[in-house]
Design an enzyme around this catalytic site. Structure first.
Site, PDB file in Angstrom:
ATOM      1  N   CYS A 142     -25.923 -11.598 -35.370  1.00 46.28           N
ATOM      2  CA  CYS A 142     -25.733 -12.811 -36.170  1.00 46.28           C
ATOM      3  C   CYS A 142     -25.180 -12.359 -37.507  1.00 46.28           C
ATOM      4  O   CYS A 142     -25.903 -11.771 -38.316  1.00 46.28           O
ATOM      5  CB  CYS A 142     -27.040 -13.582 -36.339  1.00 46.28           C
ATOM      6  SG  CYS A 142     -26.869 -15.040 -37.396  1.00 46.28           S
TER       7      CYS A 142
ATOM      8  N   ASN B   9     -20.816 -17.792 -27.265  1.00 46.28           N
ATOM      9  CA  ASN B   9     -20.537 -18.592 -28.453  1.00 46.28           C
ATOM     10  C   ASN B   9     -19.088 -19.065 -28.345  1.00 46.28           C
ATOM     11  O   ASN B   9     -18.202 -18.274 -27.999  1.00 46.28           O
ATOM     12  CB  ASN B   9     -20.714 -17.747 -29.711  1.00 46.28           C
ATOM     13  CG  ASN B   9     -22.114 -17.176 -29.817  1.00 46.28           C
ATOM     14  OD1 ASN B   9     -23.049 -17.863 -30.174  1.00 46.28           O
ATOM     15  ND2 ASN B   9     -22.266 -15.895 -29.489  1.00 46.28           N
TER      16      ASN B   9
ATOM     17  N   ASN C 196     -23.897 -14.119 -40.211  1.00 47.25           N
ATOM     18  CA  ASN C 196     -24.463 -14.793 -41.383  1.00 47.25           C
ATOM     19  C   ASN C 196     -25.883 -14.321 -41.630  1.00 47.25           C
ATOM     20  O   ASN C 196     -26.324 -14.151 -42.770  1.00 47.25           O
ATOM     21  CB  ASN C 196     -24.459 -16.313 -41.184  1.00 47.25           C
ATOM     22  CG  ASN C 196     -23.080 -16.915 -41.319  1.00 47.25           C
ATOM     23  OD1 ASN C 196     -22.259 -16.434 -42.092  1.00 47.25           O
ATOM     24  ND2 ASN C 196     -22.813 -17.958 -40.562  1.00 47.25           N
TER      25      ASN C 196
ATOM     26  N   ARG D   9     -24.280 -20.187 -29.027  1.00 47.72           N
ATOM     27  CA  ARG D   9     -25.163 -20.019 -27.874  1.00 47.72           C
ATOM     28  C   ARG D   9     -26.622 -20.209 -28.299  1.00 47.72           C
ATOM     29  O   ARG D   9     -27.117 -19.533 -29.178  1.00 47.72           O
ATOM     30  CB  ARG D   9     -24.939 -18.613 -27.309  1.00 47.72           C
ATOM     31  CG  ARG D   9     -25.834 -18.220 -26.164  1.00 47.72           C
ATOM     32  CD  ARG D   9     -25.530 -16.819 -25.672  1.00 47.72           C
ATOM     33  NE  ARG D   9     -25.790 -15.797 -26.685  1.00 47.72           N
ATOM     34  CZ  ARG D   9     -25.823 -14.492 -26.428  1.00 47.72           C
ATOM     35  NH1 ARG D   9     -25.588 -14.049 -25.205  1.00 47.72           N
ATOM     36  NH2 ARG D   9     -26.061 -13.631 -27.391  1.00 47.72           N
TER      37      ARG D   9
ATOM     38  N   ASN E 187     -25.563 -22.093 -42.422  1.00 51.07           N
ATOM     39  CA  ASN E 187     -26.209 -21.569 -41.207  1.00 51.07           C
ATOM     40  C   ASN E 187     -27.577 -21.062 -41.666  1.00 51.07           C
ATOM     41  O   ASN E 187     -27.665 -20.073 -42.389  1.00 51.07           O
ATOM     42  CB  ASN E 187     -25.339 -20.444 -40.642  1.00 51.07           C
ATOM     43  CG  ASN E 187     -25.826 -19.852 -39.341  1.00 51.07           C
ATOM     44  OD1 ASN E 187     -25.301 -18.826 -38.925  1.00 51.07           O
ATOM     45  ND2 ASN E 187     -26.784 -20.453 -38.676  1.00 51.07           N
TER      46      ASN E 187
ATOM     47  N   ASN F  99     -22.238  -9.684 -29.540  1.00 53.77           N
ATOM     48  CA  ASN F  99     -22.618 -10.863 -28.771  1.00 53.77           C
ATOM     49  C   ASN F  99     -21.341 -11.489 -28.214  1.00 53.77           C
ATOM     50  O   ASN F  99     -20.247 -11.242 -28.718  1.00 53.77           O
ATOM     51  CB  ASN F  99     -23.425 -11.854 -29.626  1.00 53.77           C
ATOM     52  CG  ASN F  99     -22.714 -12.264 -30.893  1.00 53.77           C
ATOM     53  OD1 ASN F  99     -21.666 -11.725 -31.251  1.00 53.77           O
ATOM     54  ND2 ASN F  99     -23.258 -13.220 -31.611  1.00 53.77           N
TER      55      ASN F  99
ATOM     56  N   CYS G  49     -20.702 -19.630 -38.586  1.00 51.68           N
ATOM     57  CA  CYS G  49     -21.113 -18.559 -37.680  1.00 51.68           C
ATOM     58  C   CYS G  49     -20.333 -17.313 -38.069  1.00 51.68           C
ATOM     59  O   CYS G  49     -19.115 -17.251 -37.884  1.00 51.68           O
ATOM     60  CB  CYS G  49     -20.839 -18.934 -36.230  1.00 51.68           C
ATOM     61  SG  CYS G  49     -21.206 -17.620 -35.037  1.00 51.68           S
ATOM     62  N   GLY G  50     -21.038 -16.335 -38.649  1.00 48.19           N
ATOM     63  CA  GLY G  50     -20.366 -15.132 -39.135  1.00 48.19           C
ATOM     64  C   GLY G  50     -19.717 -14.334 -38.031  1.00 48.19           C
ATOM     65  O   GLY G  50     -18.541 -13.947 -38.128  1.00 48.19           O
ATOM     66  N   SER G  51     -20.460 -14.061 -36.951  1.00 45.21           N
ATOM     67  CA  SER G  51     -19.864 -13.292 -35.855  1.00 45.21           C
ATOM     68  C   SER G  51     -18.752 -14.097 -35.191  1.00 45.21           C
ATOM     69  O   SER G  51     -17.770 -13.528 -34.698  1.00 45.21           O
ATOM     70  CB  SER G  51     -20.930 -12.874 -34.836  1.00 45.21           C
ATOM     71  OG  SER G  51     -21.517 -13.989 -34.206  1.00 45.21           O
TER      72      SER G  51
END
Length: 274
Positions: free
Chosen positions: A73, A190, A75, A209, A11, A157, A217-219
């Site tokens: 975010c 997302n 990452n 998103r 990412n 998010n 995608c960390g989150s």
């Protein structure tokens, strides 16, 4: 303007120091820079700003490749922590930052992995935001002639997470954009496609998103584990396998913060005339 190219499990980010440089980015400029053929190319741009609160170290801003600003975010947070140390903006191993929606603590380990306190996952629909009368463990969404069972959570998010039998054949290209823009997500979302391998191991793909499917995608990994824990599919320590690599997520359940640990890689430094 000086910048660095970094990535967290593929990412990738353009990271800019706005502490020692005077910079401004319009959505149009961000879209130009994000273009992988004619610009720098990235999933997100990360901007390091001076803190708004003197008790914190930095302010952390995130812009998607489409020019939209977002509030989280995972990452990127790991790359943010490595960047400020590499550039001599701090020598701390525990770094406190503010974001659009709150605060985060970033801890750099001796082997340069980064552990991020992501805060407590929030399942309240109005916080996500998600249009629902009350919080549920599972919701039914209809999209592209499909009926989807999913969990919904905010990690700062909005995330929608569905369980699939085999993530390698999940129809991410079709369902990702349809669910991202579903009418029940007023700020879009997302979309996570989660395969539960065991109570300690999941495979995950995420349609982000404003960015599309990314290598990691960390989150999104945090959201998938949070949903899996409340649905009693997962234990508190989970190995998350993403296309770009693996993360370790730990969450003891409601009332506790969630922790994400993983790598952050510096690729190169550059200079661009704006």
């Amino acid at each position: 303007m000086q910048f660095s190219k970094m990535h967290g499990l593929g990412n990738d980010f353009m990271v800019v120091d706005a502490v020692t440089q005077n910079v401004y980015f319009s959505p149009e400029l961000i879209r130009r820079l994000a273009d992988r053929h004619t610009g720098v190319g990235f999933d997100q741009m990360l901007v390091v700003e001076p803190p708004y609160d003197p008790e914190l170290d930095f302010h952390y801003r995130i812009f998607n490749a489409d020019g939209s600003e977002v509030s989280q975010c995972g990452n990127g947070a790991r790359c943010f922590a490595r960047f400020v140390r590499l550039k001599g903006l701090t020598n701390k191993r525990e770094i406190s930052v503010s974001t659009q929606t709150g605060r985060m603590i970033l801890s750099v380990t001796e082997d340069e992995q980064v552990c991020v306190n992501m805060g407590e996952p929030d399942f309240e629909p109005q916080t996500v935001p998600f249009r629902a009368a009350k919080a549920e463990k599972t919701y039914i969404l209809r999209a592209a002639e499909h009926t989807v069972l999913c969990g919904v959570v905010s990690m700062g998010n909005p995330h929608c997470v569905m369980q699939v039998d085999d993530v390698s054949v999940a129809n991410v290209a079709l369902l990702g954009p349809v669910l991202e823009n579903h009418e029940r997500f007023p700020e879009r979302a997302n979309i996570g496609f989660m395969q539960v391998v065991s109570r300690d191991h999941i495979r995950l793909r995420v349609y982000e998103r404003g960015a599309g499917e990314t290598q990691a995608c960390g989150s999104g990994a945090c959201a998938a584990v949070a949903v899996g824990v409340v649905q009693d599919l997962l234990n508190e320590n989970v190995h998350v396998e993403l296309p770009g690599g693996s993360l370790h997520i730990r969450w003891q359940g409601p009332g506790h913060p969630l922790y994400m640990t993983g790598p952050a890689t510096h690729v190169y430094d550059g200079f661009i005339h704006l």
